[in-house]
Write a protein that holds these residues in place. Structure first.
Motif, PDB file in Angstrom:
ATOM      1  N   ASP A 141      28.893 -79.249 -33.739  1.00 53.68           N
ATOM      2  CA  ASP A 141      30.297 -78.846 -33.839  1.00 53.68           C
ATOM      3  C   ASP A 141      30.934 -79.487 -35.067  1.00 53.68           C
ATOM      4  O   ASP A 141      30.523 -80.556 -35.518  1.00 53.68           O
ATOM      5  N   CYS A 142      31.980 -78.833 -35.560  1.00 55.06           N
ATOM      6  CA  CYS A 142      32.702 -79.354 -36.713  1.00 55.06           C
ATOM      7  C   CYS A 142      33.515 -80.587 -36.317  1.00 55.06           C
ATOM      8  O   CYS A 142      34.261 -80.566 -35.350  1.00 55.06           O
ATOM      9  N   ASP A 143      33.363 -81.644 -37.081  1.00 57.22           N
ATOM     10  CA  ASP A 143      34.131 -82.869 -36.883  1.00 57.22           C
ATOM     11  C   ASP A 143      35.292 -82.934 -37.874  1.00 57.22           C
ATOM     12  O   ASP A 143      36.422 -83.211 -37.514  1.00 57.22           O
ATOM     13  N   ILE A 144      34.990 -82.658 -39.149  1.00 56.75           N
ATOM     14  CA  ILE A 144      35.996 -82.695 -40.210  1.00 56.75           C
ATOM     15  C   ILE A 144      35.775 -81.490 -41.115  1.00 56.75           C
ATOM     16  O   ILE A 144      34.638 -81.158 -41.456  1.00 56.75           O
ATOM     17  N   GLU A 145      36.875 -80.832 -41.500  1.00 56.90           N
ATOM     18  CA  GLU A 145      36.810 -79.736 -42.461  1.00 56.90           C
ATOM     19  C   GLU A 145      37.237 -80.265 -43.824  1.00 56.90           C
ATOM     20  O   GLU A 145      38.275 -80.905 -43.943  1.00 56.90           O
ATOM     21  N   LEU A 146      36.414 -79.996 -44.826  1.00 56.65           N
ATOM     22  CA  LEU A 146      36.728 -80.412 -46.185  1.00 56.65           C
ATOM     23  C   LEU A 146      37.052 -79.192 -47.026  1.00 56.65           C
ATOM     24  O   LEU A 146      36.343 -78.184 -46.961  1.00 56.65           O
ATOM     25  N   PHE A 147      38.118 -79.309 -47.817  1.00 57.20           N
ATOM     26  CA  PHE A 147      38.590 -78.228 -48.676  1.00 57.20           C
ATOM     27  C   PHE A 147      38.800 -78.756 -50.090  1.00 57.20           C
ATOM     28  O   PHE A 147      38.454 -79.898 -50.395  1.00 57.20           O
ATOM     29  N   GLU A 148      39.447 -77.938 -50.927  1.00 57.40           N
ATOM     30  CA  GLU A 148      39.772 -78.330 -52.293  1.00 57.40           C
ATOM     31  C   GLU A 148      40.403 -79.720 -52.334  1.00 57.40           C
ATOM     32  O   GLU A 148      41.297 -80.032 -51.559  1.00 57.40           O
ATOM     33  N   GLY A 149      39.880 -80.549 -53.221  1.00 56.86           N
ATOM     34  CA  GLY A 149      40.406 -81.895 -53.393  1.00 56.86           C
ATOM     35  C   GLY A 149      39.672 -82.944 -52.578  1.00 56.86           C
ATOM     36  O   GLY A 149      39.850 -84.138 -52.800  1.00 56.86           O
ATOM     37  N   ALA A 150      38.827 -82.524 -51.647  1.00 54.83           N
ATOM     38  CA  ALA A 150      38.083 -83.488 -50.830  1.00 54.83           C
ATOM     39  C   ALA A 150      36.863 -83.996 -51.597  1.00 54.83           C
ATOM     40  O   ALA A 150      36.421 -83.396 -52.576  1.00 54.83           O
ATOM     41  N   ILE A 151      36.339 -85.111 -51.122  1.00 57.30           N
ATOM     42  CA  ILE A 151      35.163 -85.732 -51.723  1.00 57.30           C
ATOM     43  C   ILE A 151      34.087 -85.846 -50.648  1.00 57.30           C
ATOM     44  O   ILE A 151      34.379 -86.133 -49.496  1.00 57.30           O
ATOM     45  N   LEU A 152      32.861 -85.644 -51.050  1.00 54.67           N
ATOM     46  CA  LEU A 152      31.730 -85.713 -50.135  1.00 54.67           C
ATOM     47  C   LEU A 152      30.637 -86.579 -50.764  1.00 54.67           C
ATOM     48  O   LEU A 152      30.351 -86.444 -51.949  1.00 54.67           O
ATOM     49  N   GLY A 153      30.060 -87.463 -49.984  1.00 52.75           N
ATOM     50  CA  GLY A 153      28.951 -88.281 -50.457  1.00 52.75           C
ATOM     51  C   GLY A 153      29.339 -89.684 -50.870  1.00 52.75           C
ATOM     52  O   GLY A 153      28.483 -90.518 -51.148  1.00 52.75           O
TER      53      GLY A 153
END
Length: 155
Positions: free
Chosen positions: A74-86
């Motif tokens: 299941d989705c825990d957090i939704e990341l969109f424009e401006g988000a950082i991953l890693g």
């Protein structure tokens, strides 16, 4: 190459300055980050991170949608424009604590781990900004990951 860097700065400056971790950051630091960014596209269903795998880069999301998944999928957090991953893996030098799946094709700026470490050595205030952002986004999990990283260092 100066013209290429000037053009890249012109195109990317507004995006970088909008990122919360870079609010008020020194222009020299932003220019250095910009110099090392690579443009990438990740398509629907692609995983940018897998739980337990070592991350070698961080991604700045320009467009699209990425889900940080719970263990049950299941989705825990939704990341969109401006988000950082890693950033969690790079900051704490640890395997990914989550799976990250592209839901809507994403345009990304990617910064390699090697370049990330070079930049934070030159501009250590960026680490403080990154920690503040991590605490805001991930809450207690950020503190947990930090504690885990410190335990590994103590061993």
């Amino acid at each position: 190459t100066f013209l290429r860097h000037d053009l890249a700065w012109f195109l990317n400056q507004q995006f970088l300055e909008k990122l919360p971790m870079f609010y008020g950051a020194d222009t020299t630091a932003l220019l250095e980050i910009n110099r090392h960014l690579e443009m990438n596209v990740a398509t629907n269903g692609e995983f940018l991170a897998r739980e337990g795998e070592l991350a070698r880069e961080m991604h700045f999301i320009l467009s699209g949608q990425i889900h940080i998944l719970k263990r049950n999928g299941d989705c825990d957090i939704e990341l969109f424009e401006g988000a950082i991953l890693g950033e969690v893996c790079l900051v704490f030098d640890m395997p990914s604590p989550y799976d990250a799946e592209v839901i809507i094709t994403a345009n990304l700026f990617t910064l390699s781990g090697t370049n990330f470490f070079e930049i934070i050595m030159k501009f250590p205030t960026l680490v403080k900004r990154l920690h503040a952002r991590g605490e805001a986004v991930y809450g207690d999990r950020w503190e947990f990951w930090q504690t885990q990283a410190l335990k590994v260092l103590d061993q």
